[in-house]
Motif scaffolding. Structure first.
Motif, PDB file in Angstrom:
ATOM      1  N   PHE A  81       0.838  -1.202   0.000  1.00 15.13           N
ATOM      2  CA  PHE A  81       0.000   0.000   0.000  1.00 15.13           C
ATOM      3  C   PHE A  81       0.874   1.254   0.000  1.00 15.13           C
ATOM      4  O   PHE A  81       1.922   1.285   0.634  1.00 15.13           O
ATOM      5  N   ASP A  82       0.410   2.307  -0.702  1.00 11.63           N
ATOM      6  CA  ASP A  82       1.131   3.581  -0.697  1.00 11.63           C
ATOM      7  C   ASP A  82       0.189   4.764  -0.476  1.00 11.63           C
ATOM      8  O   ASP A  82       0.558   5.912  -0.678  1.00 11.63           O
ATOM      9  N   ASN A  83      -1.034   4.472  -0.035  1.00 14.36           N
ATOM     10  CA  ASN A  83      -2.057   5.506   0.141  1.00 14.36           C
ATOM     11  C   ASN A  83      -2.585   5.564   1.573  1.00 14.36           C
ATOM     12  O   ASN A  83      -3.672   6.041   1.818  1.00 14.36           O
ATOM     13  N   LEU A  84      -1.785   5.082   2.530  1.00 12.55           N
ATOM     14  CA  LEU A  84      -2.230   4.990   3.914  1.00 12.55           C
ATOM     15  C   LEU A  84      -1.668   6.122   4.757  1.00 12.55           C
ATOM     16  O   LEU A  84      -0.530   6.554   4.569  1.00 12.55           O
ATOM     17  N   TYR A  85      -2.495   6.573   5.703  1.00  8.56           N
ATOM     18  CA  TYR A  85      -2.107   7.629   6.637  1.00  8.56           C
ATOM     19  C   TYR A  85      -2.494   7.198   8.045  1.00  8.56           C
ATOM     20  O   TYR A  85      -3.626   6.766   8.280  1.00  8.56           O
ATOM     21  N   ASN A  86      -1.549   7.337   8.965  1.00 13.38           N
ATOM     22  CA  ASN A  86      -1.839   7.085  10.371  1.00 13.38           C
ATOM     23  C   ASN A  86      -2.409   8.367  10.974  1.00 13.38           C
ATOM     24  O   ASN A  86      -1.848   9.450  10.791  1.00 13.38           O
ATOM     25  N   LEU A  87      -3.545   8.252  11.683  1.00 19.10           N
ATOM     26  CA  LEU A  87      -4.122   9.417  12.354  1.00 19.10           C
ATOM     27  C   LEU A  87      -3.304   9.679  13.611  1.00 19.10           C
ATOM     28  O   LEU A  87      -3.398   8.943  14.596  1.00 19.10           O
ATOM     29  N   LYS A  88      -2.501  10.722  13.560  1.00 17.65           N
ATOM     30  CA  LYS A  88      -1.580  11.044  14.642  1.00 17.65           C
ATOM     31  C   LYS A  88      -2.355  11.386  15.914  1.00 17.65           C
ATOM     32  O   LYS A  88      -3.209  12.259  15.918  1.00 17.65           O
ATOM     33  N   GLY A  89      -2.064  10.659  16.991  1.00 18.63           N
ATOM     34  CA  GLY A  89      -2.728  10.899  18.268  1.00 18.63           C
ATOM     35  C   GLY A  89      -4.046  10.168  18.432  1.00 18.63           C
ATOM     36  O   GLY A  89      -4.629  10.169  19.500  1.00 18.63           O
ATOM     37  N   GLY A  90      -4.545   9.571  17.341  1.00 24.17           N
ATOM     38  CA  GLY A  90      -5.747   8.748  17.393  1.00 24.17           C
ATOM     39  C   GLY A  90      -6.989   9.467  17.905  1.00 24.17           C
ATOM     40  O   GLY A  90      -7.120  10.686  17.825  1.00 24.17           O
ATOM     41  N   ILE A  91      -7.886   8.657  18.445  1.00 22.50           N
ATOM     42  CA  ILE A  91      -9.167   9.184  18.899  1.00 22.50           C
ATOM     43  C   ILE A  91      -8.990  10.097  20.120  1.00 22.50           C
ATOM     44  O   ILE A  91      -9.806  10.996  20.345  1.00 22.50           O
ATOM     45  N   LEU A  92      -7.906   9.919  20.872  1.00 25.72           N
ATOM     46  CA  LEU A  92      -7.639  10.817  22.006  1.00 25.72           C
ATOM     47  C   LEU A  92      -7.376  12.235  21.503  1.00 25.72           C
ATOM     48  O   LEU A  92      -7.892  13.205  22.065  1.00 25.72           O
ATOM     49  N   ALA A  93      -6.601  12.367  20.431  1.00 24.30           N
ATOM     50  CA  ALA A  93      -6.328  13.688  19.863  1.00 24.30           C
ATOM     51  C   ALA A  93      -7.600  14.274  19.254  1.00 24.30           C
ATOM     52  O   ALA A  93      -7.852  15.477  19.370  1.00 24.30           O
ATOM     53  N   TRP A  94      -8.400  13.425  18.611  1.00 31.93           N
ATOM     54  CA  TRP A  94      -9.662  13.898  18.029  1.00 31.93           C
ATOM     55  C   TRP A  94     -10.540  14.503  19.126  1.00 31.93           C
ATOM     56  O   TRP A  94     -11.097  15.580  18.977  1.00 31.93           O
ATOM     57  N   SER A  95     -10.654  13.796  20.243  1.00 28.95           N
ATOM     58  CA  SER A  95     -11.464  14.266  21.359  1.00 28.95           C
ATOM     59  C   SER A  95     -10.902  15.568  21.950  1.00 28.95           C
ATOM     60  O   SER A  95     -11.644  16.494  22.252  1.00 28.95           O
ATOM     61  N   ALA A  96      -9.597  15.629  22.100  1.00 28.51           N
ATOM     62  CA  ALA A  96      -8.956  16.795  22.726  1.00 28.51           C
ATOM     63  C   ALA A  96      -8.984  18.035  21.829  1.00 28.51           C
ATOM     64  O   ALA A  96      -9.161  19.153  22.312  1.00 28.51           O
ATOM     65  N   GLU A  97      -8.814  17.839  20.514  1.00 30.71           N
ATOM     66  CA  GLU A  97      -8.632  18.977  19.623  1.00 30.71           C
ATOM     67  C   GLU A  97      -9.825  19.296  18.728  1.00 30.71           C
ATOM     68  O   GLU A  97      -9.960  20.435  18.277  1.00 30.71           O
ATOM     69  N   ILE A  98     -10.671  18.324  18.444  1.00 31.36           N
ATOM     70  CA  ILE A  98     -11.742  18.532  17.461  1.00 31.36           C
ATOM     71  C   ILE A  98     -13.126  18.421  18.088  1.00 31.36           C
ATOM     72  O   ILE A  98     -13.962  19.303  17.933  1.00 31.36           O
ATOM     73  N   ASP A  99     -13.406  17.323  18.776  1.00 29.05           N
ATOM     74  CA  ASP A  99     -14.744  17.067  19.267  1.00 29.05           C
ATOM     75  C   ASP A  99     -14.730  16.525  20.693  1.00 29.05           C
ATOM     76  O   ASP A  99     -14.625  15.320  20.905  1.00 29.05           O
ATOM     77  N   PRO A 100     -14.838  17.420  21.680  1.00 29.27           N
ATOM     78  CA  PRO A 100     -14.772  16.968  23.080  1.00 29.27           C
ATOM     79  C   PRO A 100     -15.937  16.086  23.511  1.00 29.27           C
ATOM     80  O   PRO A 100     -15.903  15.491  24.582  1.00 29.27           O
ATOM     81  N   SER A 101     -16.976  15.966  22.670  1.00 32.41           N
ATOM     82  CA  SER A 101     -18.070  15.062  23.019  1.00 32.41           C
ATOM     83  C   SER A 101     -17.696  13.595  22.829  1.00 32.41           C
ATOM     84  O   SER A 101     -18.388  12.708  23.310  1.00 32.41           O
ATOM     85  N   VAL A 102     -16.582  13.338  22.137  1.00 31.84           N
ATOM     86  CA  VAL A 102     -16.098  11.966  21.973  1.00 31.84           C
ATOM     87  C   VAL A 102     -15.358  11.594  23.261  1.00 31.84           C
ATOM     88  O   VAL A 102     -14.383  12.253  23.628  1.00 31.84           O
ATOM     89  N   PRO A 103     -15.839  10.552  23.961  1.00 35.62           N
ATOM     90  CA  PRO A 103     -15.217  10.196  25.250  1.00 35.62           C
ATOM     91  C   PRO A 103     -13.761   9.776  25.122  1.00 35.62           C
ATOM     92  O   PRO A 103     -13.384   9.121  24.154  1.00 35.62           O
ATOM     93  N   GLN A 104     -12.976  10.166  26.111  1.00 32.92           N
ATOM     94  CA  GLN A 104     -11.601   9.654  26.235  1.00 32.92           C
ATOM     95  C   GLN A 104     -11.644   8.518  27.233  1.00 32.92           C
ATOM     96  O   GLN A 104     -12.384   8.555  28.193  1.00 32.92           O
ATOM     97  N   TYR A 105     -10.872   7.508  26.980  1.00 30.52           N
ATOM     98  CA  TYR A 105     -10.857   6.353  27.882  1.00 30.52           C
ATOM     99  C   TYR A 105      -9.456   5.819  28.015  1.00 30.52           C
ATOM    100  O   TYR A 105      -8.578   6.156  27.254  1.00 30.52           O
TER     101      TYR A 105
END
Length: 105
Positions: A81-105
């Motif tokens: 594969f040459d079209n893959l991207y790792n989401l840096k920080g994962g769902i924890l970063a998403w919750s912290a920076e984009i959508d705080p309604s997404v629970p952190q666990y």
């Protein structure tokens, strides 16, 4: 390995770009918090390689970015594969920076 930040991913979504989002966490984690990715737990990736697109951006995520990073490396090295991207920080970063309604666990 290519990475994408949660801010860059949000911009990609807002622009309506075509992508595939794959969540490599376990089902119980997905039940706690998810960002609408396609759930393919990391242990099931080898049997589901055919479900991963090769003709658009594929963002792979987990809780923190560690598991998804290993999966990106595996898919690049073992399946070319040459079209893959790792989401840096994962769902924890998403919750912290984009959508705080997404629970952190």
């Amino acid at each position: 390995m290519k990475e994408i930040t949660v801010t860059e991913f949000k911009d990609l979504q807002d622009k309506g770009e075509d992508y595939q989002l794959i969540d490599v966490r376990e089902p119980y984690e997905f039940d706690i918090a998810n960002i609408c990715g396609e759930l393919i737990p990391q242990g099931q990736i080898p049997d589901n390689v055919d479900k991963i697109s090769r003709d658009k951006k594929v963002i792979i995520h987990c809780r923190s970015g560690a598991r998804s990073g290993r999966i990106v490396q595996y898919l690049e090295q073992q399946h070319g594969f040459d079209n893959l991207y790792n989401l840096k920080g994962g769902i924890l970063a998403w919750s912290a920076e984009i959508d705080p309604s997404v629970p952190q666990y």
